[in-house]
Design a protein around this motif. Structure first.
Motif, short mmCIF file in Angstrom:
data_model
loop_
_atom_site.label_atom_id
_atom_site.label_comp_id
_atom_site.label_asym_id
_atom_site.label_seq_id
_atom_site.Cartn_x
_atom_site.Cartn_y
_atom_site.Cartn_z
N PHE A 103 1.21 -1.47 0.00
CA PHE A 103 -0.18 -0.20 -0.08
C PHE A 103 0.76 0.84 0.07
CE2 PHE A 103 -2.50 2.99 2.29
CZ PHE A 103 -3.97 3.61 1.29
N LEU A 104 1.62 1.01 0.81
CA LEU A 104 2.54 2.74 0.99
C LEU A 104 3.35 3.06 0.06
CD1 LEU A 104 3.18 2.46 5.07
CD2 LEU A 104 2.45 3.24 4.13
N GLY A 105 4.24 1.57 -0.55
CA GLY A 105 4.85 1.90 -1.88
C GLY A 105 4.40 2.64 -2.98
N TYR A 106 2.75 1.68 -2.83
CA TYR A 106 2.49 1.94 -4.49
C TYR A 106 1.82 3.69 -4.34
CZ TYR A 106 -1.02 2.98 -7.95
OH TYR A 106 -2.26 2.90 -8.74
N VAL A 107 1.81 4.03 -2.95
CA VAL A 107 1.39 5.54 -2.85
C VAL A 107 1.95 6.15 -3.27
CG1 VAL A 107 0.23 7.36 -1.14
CG2 VAL A 107 -0.80 4.68 -1.54
N ARG A 108 3.60 6.33 -2.24
CA ARG A 108 4.98 6.56 -2.89
C ARG A 108 5.45 6.95 -4.67
NH1 ARG A 108 6.17 10.52 -1.32
NH2 ARG A 108 6.93 9.65 1.18
N TYR A 109 5.41 6.17 -4.76
CA TYR A 109 5.42 5.62 -6.00
C TYR A 109 5.14 5.69 -7.78
CZ TYR A 109 9.68 5.09 -3.96
OH TYR A 109 11.01 5.45 -2.42
N GLY A 110 3.05 5.72 -7.14
CA GLY A 110 2.40 5.16 -8.50
C GLY A 110 3.30 4.36 -9.24
N SER A 111 2.31 4.74 -11.15
CA SER A 111 2.37 4.15 -11.71
C SER A 111 4.03 3.51 -12.11
CB SER A 111 1.72 4.61 -13.17
OG SER A 111 2.72 5.99 -13.43
N GLU A 112 5.49 4.22 -11.65
CA GLU A 112 6.48 4.28 -11.41
C GLU A 112 6.85 3.33 -11.16
OE1 GLU A 112 8.31 6.23 -13.59
OE2 GLU A 112 6.07 6.97 -14.24
N VAL A 113 6.61 2.67 -10.16
CA VAL A 113 6.70 1.44 -9.23
C VAL A 113 7.09 0.45 -9.92
CG1 VAL A 113 4.75 0.17 -9.06
CG2 VAL A 113 6.38 -0.07 -6.66
N ARG A 114 8.25 -0.09 -9.69
CA ARG A 114 8.97 -1.68 -10.05
C ARG A 114 8.76 -2.35 -9.43
NH1 ARG A 114 15.52 0.78 -11.65
NH2 ARG A 114 15.23 -0.41 -12.80
N GLY A 115 10.06 -3.07 -10.30
CA GLY A 115 9.58 -5.02 -9.35
C GLY A 115 9.95 -5.29 -8.15
N SER A 116 10.81 -3.98 -7.86
CA SER A 116 11.91 -4.80 -6.31
C SER A 116 11.13 -2.92 -5.82
CB SER A 116 12.68 -4.94 -6.21
OG SER A 116 13.04 -4.64 -5.29
N VAL A 117 10.63 -2.13 -4.87
CA VAL A 117 11.01 -0.66 -4.59
C VAL A 117 11.55 0.05 -4.11
CG1 VAL A 117 10.08 -1.29 -2.11
CG2 VAL A 117 8.92 0.21 -2.75
N THR A 118 13.30 -1.29 -3.91
CA THR A 118 14.40 -0.68 -3.37
C THR A 118 15.02 0.13 -4.83
OG1 THR A 118 15.62 -2.66 -4.56
CG2 THR A 118 14.89 -2.46 -1.76
N LEU A 119 14.56 -0.55 -6.14
CA LEU A 119 14.84 0.13 -7.73
C LEU A 119 13.92 1.33 -8.24
CD1 LEU A 119 14.64 -3.58 -9.65
CD2 LEU A 119 16.80 -1.84 -8.01
N ASN A 120 12.73 1.96 -6.95
CA ASN A 120 12.57 3.12 -6.61
C ASN A 120 13.23 4.01 -6.50
OD1 ASN A 120 9.29 0.89 -7.55
ND2 ASN A 120 10.37 3.30 -8.55
#
Length: 459
Positions: free
Chosen positions: A300-317
């Motif tokens: 939830f938090l990872g998607y809210v933070r990075y939206g459509s730019e989210v990648r296969g691992s949130v560390t890559l964002n």
């Protein structure tokens, strides 16, 4: 799933690295209780070296948390905020239920067949052996299906590992040194340490790698949480429900993240009190509750933070060039590299047990070296052909873990209870039929969406 860093004891079956004969040879069996015909598996397990309930909880939790947690923001992107939150909780319950019925069936079979423990493939085999007469001829096929399914799953997982490691180093090194190297170059370089770690054949030599990996994962999670909260979160531009074409990818990613089916039997088989694996609260329920809560929060938090730019691992964002973000990417890459040996050990042990008899004993060492090298090189080729993490994760989850984590447990319980133990109105028949249908739908829809994404990337 999906990456297991547990220390697997010599009590697991062939599908969980070891055979039942290995279990018996490594345990101190006590005498069968007098004055009773009932068989208690726990009284025939090693009460000295056996695993405590607390230890089993730690191992199972550790085996269920890994790269799948960092992929959850991508799953939420493919599902939408509201849908993903609800569906994550439901999928957590379904995965826990499938593990529960599989372990319960295995424990009941242990009492019936009077053996201390059964692994995944052995459970599938015994279910059919003790099931309806018309299905008993399928017992060997059931065992082979689980064994080969586990091998393919783990071999596919190591491809995901290679892509993740290479992508992490690619992002950090290219940005900081102004390079424009393709990620395939980093995949090729990853083969060197993987070849070395992949030659380790004894679990005790992998323990230091797993310990270091756990430390790196904890530090990485702390850094990720810092970046998720260091700015105000924006909710307004995130859809509550994603496009219908994305939904299959949500389920495929969540199944990949949550299904730790390969870690279940090594943990349960090593427990001194296996009945405490199930029940309330029990090892399974406590572990899955913790896993589901963490996955839902990070997703939830990872998607809210990075939206459509989210990648296969949130560390890559995480912010490029930021020393703390770079540290998180590299630490997670090293953690995955250090757990590569365990992930590779499991399918290789199953494979070697099946083919070792074809080679002279004096040639076993050379044959193993060549075999392990060849498989690692093939996995590098597959990784280089599909150097994108997102569809690869979805493909593994939709195809392999849908079958092993959802379909097989439902079939095993159904066959074992058939025909007169299916409950009031035969409700277990309909419940397991729905689970099988859901698994097949997740497999077909998720695989189609993943392959379509891979084709687009390749083109």
């Amino acid at each position: 799933m999906t990456d297991s860093t547990i220390s697997i004891p010599p009590s697991a079956s062939s599908s969980s690295v070891f055979t039942l004969n290995d279990f018996n040879s490594h345990t101190n069996l006590t005498e069968k209780p007098e004055h009773t015909d009932e068989y208690f598996p726990s009284q025939h397990r090693d009460q000295v070296k056996g695993q405590s309930t607390g230890g089993a909880f730690a191992h199972f939790l550790k085996g269920s948390l890994g790269t799948g947690l960092l992929a959850m923001p991508m799953a939420f992107y493919n599902g939408g905020l509201l849908f993903s939150m609800i569906a994550t909780l439901i999928m957590g319950y379904i995965c826990a239920h499938c593990i529960h019925i599989l372990v319960k069936t295995s424990q009941d079979l242990c009492k019936t067949t009077k053996v201390p423990a059964l692994g995944f493939a052995e459970t599938a085999e015994k279910v059919f052996e003790n099931g309806p007469t018309s299905l008993r001829s399928w017992s060997h096929m059931a065992r082979l299906f689980v064994d080969y399914g586990l091998m393919v799953t783990y071999f596919a997982t190591i491809c995901v590992y290679m892509v993740f490691i290479a992508t992490s180093f690619h992002d950090v090194i290219n940005y900081n040194f102004g390079l424009s190297w393709d990620v395939r170059i980093y995949i090729a370089m990853t083969v060197i340490p993987c070849l070395l770690i992949g030659q380790i054949r004894h679990l005790k030599w992998l323990v230091p790698f797993s310990a270091m990996a756990n430390v790196f994962i904890i530090i990485t999670f702390a850094i990720v949480l810092y970046y998720l909260f260091n700015k105000p979160l924006e909710f307004s531009d995130k859809p509550l429900l994603a496009r219908p074409t994305q939904i299959p990818l949500f389920f495929a990613t969540v199944i990949f993240a949550m299904e730790g089916i390969g870690a279940v039997f090594p943990v349960e088989n090593a427990m001194k009190e296996p009945h405490k694996f199930l029940g309330c609260p029990g090892v399974l329920n406590l572990s899955m509750f913790t896993v589901v809560v963490l996955y839902a929060v990070i997703g939830f938090l990872g998607y809210v933070r990075y939206g459509s730019e989210v990648r296969g691992s949130v560390t890559l964002n995480l912010t490029e060039g930021d020393p703390l973000a770079d540290a998180a990417k590299l630490l997670m890459a090293l953690a995955i590299l250090f757990t590569y040996g365990l992930q590779f050990y499991i399918p290789m042990d199953i494979l070697w047990k099946k083919i070792s008899y074809k080679f002279e004993e004096k040639n076993h060492n050379t044959t193993q070296i060549l075999l392990r090298t060849g498989i690692i090189l093939i996995s590098v080729g597959v990784s280089a052909a599909i150097p994108n993490l997102e569809p690869f994760i979805s493909l593994v989850g939709s195809v392999f873990l849908s079958l092993l984590g959802l379909f097989v447990p439902a079939v095993c319980e159904l066959v074992y209870l058939w025909p007169d133990r299916l409950g009031f109105g035969k409700w277990r028949l309909y419940k397991n039929a729905l689970l099988c249908i859901f698994a097949i739908c997740a497999l077909v829809a998720g695989a189609a969406a993943s392959i379509r994404g891979i084709i687009e990337i390749y083109n």
